[in-house]
Write an enzyme that holds these catalytic residues in place. Structure first.
Site, PDB file in Angstrom:
ATOM      1  N   GLY A   1      -2.353   9.866 -10.645  1.00 53.07           N
ATOM      2  CA  GLY A   1      -0.764   9.747 -10.245  1.00 53.07           C
ATOM      3  C   GLY A   1       0.074   9.127 -11.132  1.00 53.07           C
ATOM      4  O   GLY A   1       0.860   8.343 -10.662  1.00 53.07           O
TER       5      GLY A   1
ATOM      6  N   LYS B   1       5.647   7.473  -8.499  1.00 50.15           N
ATOM      7  CA  LYS B   1       6.477   6.335  -8.199  1.00 50.15           C
ATOM      8  C   LYS B   1       5.374   5.022  -8.403  1.00 50.15           C
ATOM      9  O   LYS B   1       5.853   4.138  -9.199  1.00 50.15           O
ATOM     10  CB  LYS B   1       6.885   6.120  -6.890  1.00 50.15           C
ATOM     11  CG  LYS B   1       8.211   7.017  -6.591  1.00 50.15           C
ATOM     12  CD  LYS B   1       8.874   6.964  -5.430  1.00 50.15           C
ATOM     13  CE  LYS B   1       8.088   7.459  -4.152  1.00 50.15           C
ATOM     14  NZ  LYS B   1       7.909   9.188  -4.330  1.00 50.15           N
TER      15      LYS B   1
ATOM     16  N   THR C   1      -3.723   5.419  -2.196  1.00 49.18           N
ATOM     17  CA  THR C   1      -3.360   6.656  -1.498  1.00 49.18           C
ATOM     18  C   THR C   1      -3.600   6.193  -0.148  1.00 49.18           C
ATOM     19  O   THR C   1      -4.417   5.720   0.654  1.00 49.18           O
ATOM     20  CB  THR C   1      -4.197   7.965  -1.609  1.00 49.18           C
ATOM     21  OG1 THR C   1      -4.220   8.104  -3.313  1.00 49.18           O
ATOM     22  CG2 THR C   1      -3.812   9.202  -1.096  1.00 49.18           C
TER      23      THR C   1
ATOM     24  N   SER D   1      -6.957   0.123   0.106  1.00 47.21           N
ATOM     25  CA  SER D   1      -5.969  -0.812   0.966  1.00 47.21           C
ATOM     26  C   SER D   1      -4.672   0.013   1.124  1.00 47.21           C
ATOM     27  O   SER D   1      -4.358   0.658   0.029  1.00 47.21           O
ATOM     28  CB  SER D   1      -5.749  -2.027   0.271  1.00 47.21           C
ATOM     29  OG  SER D   1      -4.593  -2.732   1.066  1.00 47.21           O
TER      30      SER D   1
ATOM     31  N   HIS E   1      10.678   3.866   5.339  1.00 48.87           N
ATOM     32  CA  HIS E   1      10.100   3.967   4.052  1.00 48.87           C
ATOM     33  C   HIS E   1      11.367   5.305   3.638  1.00 48.87           C
ATOM     34  O   HIS E   1      12.122   5.597   4.302  1.00 48.87           O
ATOM     35  CB  HIS E   1       8.939   4.634   4.062  1.00 48.87           C
ATOM     36  CG  HIS E   1       7.690   3.760   3.923  1.00 48.87           C
ATOM     37  ND1 HIS E   1       7.314   3.327   5.041  1.00 48.87           N
ATOM     38  CD2 HIS E   1       7.156   3.022   2.986  1.00 48.87           C
ATOM     39  CE1 HIS E   1       6.099   2.387   4.986  1.00 48.87           C
ATOM     40  NE2 HIS E   1       6.280   2.143   3.486  1.00 48.87           N
TER      41      HIS E   1
ATOM     42  N   LYS F   1       8.460   9.763   1.483  1.00 48.55           N
ATOM     43  CA  LYS F   1       7.160   9.626   1.855  1.00 48.55           C
ATOM     44  C   LYS F   1       6.516  10.894   2.888  1.00 48.55           C
ATOM     45  O   LYS F   1       7.371  11.109   3.781  1.00 48.55           O
ATOM     46  CB  LYS F   1       7.205   8.471   2.784  1.00 48.55           C
ATOM     47  CG  LYS F   1       5.601   7.947   3.246  1.00 48.55           C
ATOM     48  CD  LYS F   1       5.838   6.413   3.804  1.00 48.55           C
ATOM     49  CE  LYS F   1       4.111   6.050   4.067  1.00 48.55           C
ATOM     50  NZ  LYS F   1       3.253   6.194   2.942  1.00 48.55           N
TER      51      LYS F   1
ATOM     52  N   GLY G   1       0.387   4.353   6.195  1.00 45.73           N
ATOM     53  CA  GLY G   1      -1.034   3.691   6.197  1.00 45.73           C
ATOM     54  C   GLY G   1      -1.145   2.107   6.634  1.00 45.73           C
ATOM     55  O   GLY G   1      -1.900   1.620   7.347  1.00 45.73           O
ATOM     56  N   THR G   2      -0.228   1.479   6.227  1.00 47.64           N
ATOM     57  CA  THR G   2       0.045  -0.079   6.436  1.00 47.64           C
ATOM     58  C   THR G   2       0.117  -0.163   8.041  1.00 47.64           C
ATOM     59  O   THR G   2      -0.554  -0.971   8.624  1.00 47.64           O
ATOM     60  CB  THR G   2       1.388  -0.617   6.046  1.00 47.64           C
ATOM     61  OG1 THR G   2       1.129  -0.338   4.649  1.00 47.64           O
ATOM     62  CG2 THR G   2       1.230  -2.056   6.167  1.00 47.64           C
TER      63      THR G   2
HETATM   64  N1  LIG Z   1      -1.750   1.022  -1.141  1.00 45.44           N
HETATM   65  C1  LIG Z   1      -0.436   0.586  -1.458  1.00 45.44           C
HETATM   66  O1  LIG Z   1      -0.033  -0.557  -1.588  1.00 45.44           O
HETATM   67  C2  LIG Z   1       0.693   1.887  -1.735  1.00 45.44           C
HETATM   68  C3  LIG Z   1       0.149   3.071  -1.149  1.00 45.44           C
HETATM   69  N2  LIG Z   1       0.951   4.057  -1.580  1.00 45.44           N
HETATM   70  C4  LIG Z   1       0.612   5.405  -1.381  1.00 45.44           C
HETATM   71  O2  LIG Z   1       0.168   5.815  -2.412  1.00 45.44           O
HETATM   72  C5  LIG Z   1       0.262   7.310  -2.595  1.00 45.44           C
HETATM   73  C6  LIG Z   1       1.203   7.734  -3.627  1.00 45.44           C
HETATM   74  O3  LIG Z   1       2.649   7.121  -3.406  1.00 45.44           O
HETATM   75  P1  LIG Z   1       3.862   7.545  -4.533  1.00 45.44           P
HETATM   76  O4  LIG Z   1       3.430   7.112  -5.917  1.00 45.44           O
HETATM   77  O5  LIG Z   1       5.215   6.825  -3.895  1.00 45.44           O
HETATM   78  O6  LIG Z   1       4.022   8.840  -4.291  1.00 45.44           O
HETATM   79  P2  LIG Z   1       4.369  10.081  -5.467  1.00 45.44           P
HETATM   80  O7  LIG Z   1       4.681  11.338  -4.794  1.00 45.44           O
HETATM   81  O8  LIG Z   1       5.698   9.387  -6.202  1.00 45.44           O
HETATM   82  O9  LIG Z   1       3.265   9.882  -6.619  1.00 45.44           O
HETATM   83  C7  LIG Z   1       2.225  10.605  -6.248  1.00 45.44           C
HETATM   84  C8  LIG Z   1       1.606  11.183  -7.722  1.00 45.44           C
HETATM   85  O10 LIG Z   1       0.339  11.967  -7.690  1.00 45.44           O
HETATM   86  C9  LIG Z   1       0.581  13.142  -8.362  1.00 45.44           C
HETATM   87  N3  LIG Z   1      -0.422  14.022  -7.780  1.00 45.44           N
HETATM   88  C10 LIG Z   1      -0.538  14.966  -7.037  1.00 45.44           C
HETATM   89  N4  LIG Z   1      -1.714  15.743  -7.066  1.00 45.44           N
HETATM   90  C11 LIG Z   1      -2.421  15.041  -8.022  1.00 45.44           C
HETATM   91  C12 LIG Z   1      -3.692  15.410  -8.643  1.00 45.44           C
HETATM   92  N5  LIG Z   1      -4.487  16.441  -8.371  1.00 45.44           N
HETATM   93  N6  LIG Z   1      -3.949  14.783  -9.910  1.00 45.44           N
HETATM   94  C13 LIG Z   1      -3.026  13.683 -10.440  1.00 45.44           C
HETATM   95  N7  LIG Z   1      -2.012  13.394  -9.937  1.00 45.44           N
HETATM   96  C14 LIG Z   1      -1.611  14.163  -8.712  1.00 45.44           C
HETATM   97  C15 LIG Z   1       1.891  13.758  -7.836  1.00 45.44           C
HETATM   98  O11 LIG Z   1       2.140  14.684  -8.749  1.00 45.44           O
HETATM   99  P3  LIG Z   1       3.622  15.800  -7.988  1.00 45.44           P
HETATM  100  O12 LIG Z   1       4.864  14.943  -7.959  1.00 45.44           O
HETATM  101  O13 LIG Z   1       3.519  16.865  -9.136  1.00 45.44           O
HETATM  102  O14 LIG Z   1       2.824  16.297  -6.713  1.00 45.44           O
HETATM  103  C16 LIG Z   1       2.737  12.240  -8.188  1.00 45.44           C
HETATM  104  O15 LIG Z   1       3.241  12.314  -9.367  1.00 45.44           O
HETATM  105  C17 LIG Z   1       1.071   7.588  -1.185  1.00 45.44           C
HETATM  106  O16 LIG Z   1      -0.186   7.921  -0.497  1.00 45.44           O
HETATM  107  C18 LIG Z   1       1.644   6.311  -0.750  1.00 45.44           C
HETATM  108  O17 LIG Z   1       1.546   6.022   0.838  1.00 45.44           O
HETATM  109  C19 LIG Z   1       2.451   3.762  -2.203  1.00 45.44           C
HETATM  110  C20 LIG Z   1       2.624   2.560  -2.396  1.00 45.44           C
HETATM  111  C21 LIG Z   1       1.963   1.465  -2.177  1.00 45.44           C
HETATM  112  O1  LIG Z   2       4.431   5.701   0.551  1.00 49.40           O
HETATM  113  C1  LIG Z   2       5.040   4.540   0.141  1.00 49.40           C
HETATM  114  O2  LIG Z   2       5.938   4.217  -0.634  1.00 49.40           O
HETATM  115  C2  LIG Z   2       4.093   3.307   0.793  1.00 49.40           C
HETATM  116  N1  LIG Z   2       2.859   3.517   1.431  1.00 49.40           N
HETATM  117  C3  LIG Z   2       2.321   2.520   1.694  1.00 49.40           C
HETATM  118  C4  LIG Z   2       2.033   3.178   3.170  1.00 49.40           C
HETATM  119  O3  LIG Z   2       1.707   4.316   3.692  1.00 49.40           O
HETATM  120  O4  LIG Z   2       1.877   1.839   4.186  1.00 49.40           O
HETATM  121  C5  LIG Z   2       2.271   1.054   1.633  1.00 49.40           C
HETATM  122  C6  LIG Z   2       3.546   0.784   1.260  1.00 49.40           C
HETATM  123  O5  LIG Z   2       4.421   0.833   2.488  1.00 49.40           O
HETATM  124  C7  LIG Z   2       4.683   1.954   0.321  1.00 49.40           C
END
Ligand SMILES: NC(=O)C1=CN([C@@H]2O[C@H](COP(=O)(O)OP(=O)(O)OC[C@H]3O[C@@H](n4cnc5c(N)ncnc54)[C@H](OP(=O)(O)O)[C@@H]3O)[C@@H](O)[C@H]2O)C=CC1
Ligand SMILES: O=C(O)C1=N[C@H](C(=O)O)C[C@H](O)C1
Length: 273
Positions: free
Chosen positions: A12, A16, A105, A128, A161, A165, A171-172
Site C-alpha cells: 500500500g 495515504k 488494514t 490494530s 472520517h 474511507k 475499525g476503531t
Molecule cells: N490501523 C491504523 O492505525 C490505520 C488504519 N487505516 C486503514 O488502512 C487502510 C488503508 O488506509 P489508507 O492508506 O487511508 O487508504 P488508501 O486507499 O489511501 O491506501 C490503500 C493503498 O493500497 C493500495 N492497494 C490496493 N490493493 C493493493 C494490492 N493488491 N497490493 C498493494 N497495494 C494495494 C491502494 O491502491 P489503489 O489506490 O490503486 O487501489 C492504495 O494505494 C484502510 O483499511 C484504513 O482503514 C488507516 C489509517 C490508520
Molecule cells: O481509514 C482511515 O483513515 C482510518 N481508519 C482506521 C479505522 O478504520 O479505525 C483508523 C483511523 O481512524 C484512520
C-alpha cells in the site's frame, strides 16, 4: 533489549498511510530499520519508479514493485495498509515465507478475522485498527470505567472520517465496541446497532449504537458517548494527521521483531498497557 537491524516492506506504499509511513521512516532516521520494498497494486503505472521521487521526498533508491514475491528474500517484516482481501493474500505469503507482519488494514469480516488467527499460529502478527497511542489509552481506560456505568448509561460510538474511507463503522469504532462489550460480559454481535433506519421503537437498554460521518479530508475522529438522564460523558480522540498511526505502526514493527514466539498481538501488547 537491542533490536538487530531489520528490513521492512510496505504494502500500500502509494496509499495515504503508505506514503506517510515512508516519509516518517526517511524524516526521522530509524537506525534499526531499512525500507527494502514498496509494494503497490498490480499494474500501477509507477512500477519501477523510485518510491521517494513518487511521493515527493526525492530519490531514495527503492523501486516501486507490484509483486511481493519478487522481494521475498529482501525483507523481514511487512507493514500492510491496503484492503482486507489483499491483506489476507499478503498473510498467506508471509506465512509461507516466514515473515512477520504488522496489519493496519481495517474492514475485516468475522471470516477474515478467523483466517488471521489461523495464520498467527505460524507467524508473528500485530494487528490494530488504530496505531495511535491516544486511542489505545482510551481503550485501556474504557476497560476500567465501562463496568462502573455500562448498565446505567446508553452507549453510542461515533466515527468521523474523510470521504475516501470505504469501510463503516471504522475499525476503531468496532474495536471500541468490542472492548466495551467484553468489559460488560455482553455478546458484542447481539448489542451492536449499526443502523436505526425504519425502527419504530424506543432505544433499548444495553445497545451499542454506531454512527459514521464521511466528509472532506477529515483524518479520523472518534467519540464515545455515555448518556444517562441528566448527564453525559464524552470521550473524544481526534487525529489531525496520520503521523500517530505511522509512529505506532513502526513501534509495533520494532516490538514484533523482538518477539521470539508466533502469535496474534495488538497495540496493548506493544505498549504493555
Ligand atoms: N490501523 C491504523 O492505525 C490505520 C488504519 N487505516 C486503514 O488502512 C487502510 C488503508 O488506509 P489508507 O492508506 O487511508 O487508504 P488508501 O486507499 O489511501 O491506501 C490503500 C493503498 O493500497 C493500495 N492497494 C490496493 N490493493 C493493493 C494490492 N493488491 N497490493 C498493494 N497495494 C494495494 C491502494 O491502491 P489503489 O489506490 O490503486 O487501489 C492504495 O494505494 C484502510 O483499511 C484504513 O482503514 C488507516 C489509517 C490508520
Ligand atoms: O481509514 C482511515 O483513515 C482510518 N481508519 C482506521 C479505522 O478504520 O479505525 C483508523 C483511523 O481512524 C484512520
Amino acid at each position: 533489549m537491542q533490536i538487530q537491524p531489520f528490513k521492512i516492506a510496505i504494502s500500500g506504499a502509494l496509499g495515504k498511510m503508505g506514503k506517510n509511513l515512508i516519509k516518517e521512516l526517511y524524516t526521522n532516521h530509524y537506525k534499526d530499520i531499512s525500507l527494502s520494498a514498496a509494494i503497490v497494486k498490480k499494474g500501477n503505472n509507477l512500477v519501477k519508479k523510485d518510491i521517494g521521487k513518487a511521493i515527493g521526498i526525492g530519490k531514495i533508491g527503492i523501486s516501486i514493485t507490484d509483486s511481493i514475491k519478487s522481494k521475498e528474500n529482501n525483507f523481514d517484516l511487512l507493514i500492510d495498509f491496503t484492503n482486507p482481501n489483499n491483506t489476507i493474500k499478503n498473510l498467506n505469503f508471509c506465512a509461507l515465507n516466514n515473515k512477520k507482519i504488522v496489519i493496519g488494514t481495517t474492514g475485516f469480516s468475522e471470516a477474515h478475522i478467523k483466517i488471521i488467527k489461523t495464520f498467527s499460529k505460524s507467524i508473528g502478527i500485530v494487528i490494530s485498527p488504530n496505531y495511535s497511542i491516544g486511542i489505545n489509552i482510551i481503550l485501556n481506560l474504557l476497560k476500567k470505567t465501562t463496568p462502573i456505568i455500562g448498565e446505567k448509561f446508553d452507549i453510542e460510538i461515533v466515527d468521523i472520517h474523510h470521504r475516501e474511507k470505504k469501510d463503516a463503522p471504522s475499525g476503531t469504532s468496532i474495536e471500541i465496541g468490542k472492548v466495551i462489550s467484553k468489559s460488560m460480559n455482553w455478546n458484542f454481535h447481539e448489542k451492536a446497532i449499526y443502523s436505526r433506519n425504519n425502527r419504530t421503537e424506543k432505544r433499548k437498554n444495553n445497545e451499542i449504537g454506531f454512527s459514521s460521518i464521511r466528509a472532506g479530508d477529515i483524518v479520523g475522529e472518534h467519540k464515545v458517548i455515555f448518556a444517562n438522564s441528566g448527564e453525559q460523558i464524552e470521550i473524544t480522540h481526534k487525529a489531525t494527521n496520520r503521523l500517530p498511526f505511522s509512529k505506532g505502526a513502526i513501534q509495533a514493527a520494532q516490538w514484533l521483531m523482538l518477539q521470539k514466539k508466533t502469535g496474534l498481538f495488538n497495540m496493548s501488547n506493544v505498549l504493555n498497557i
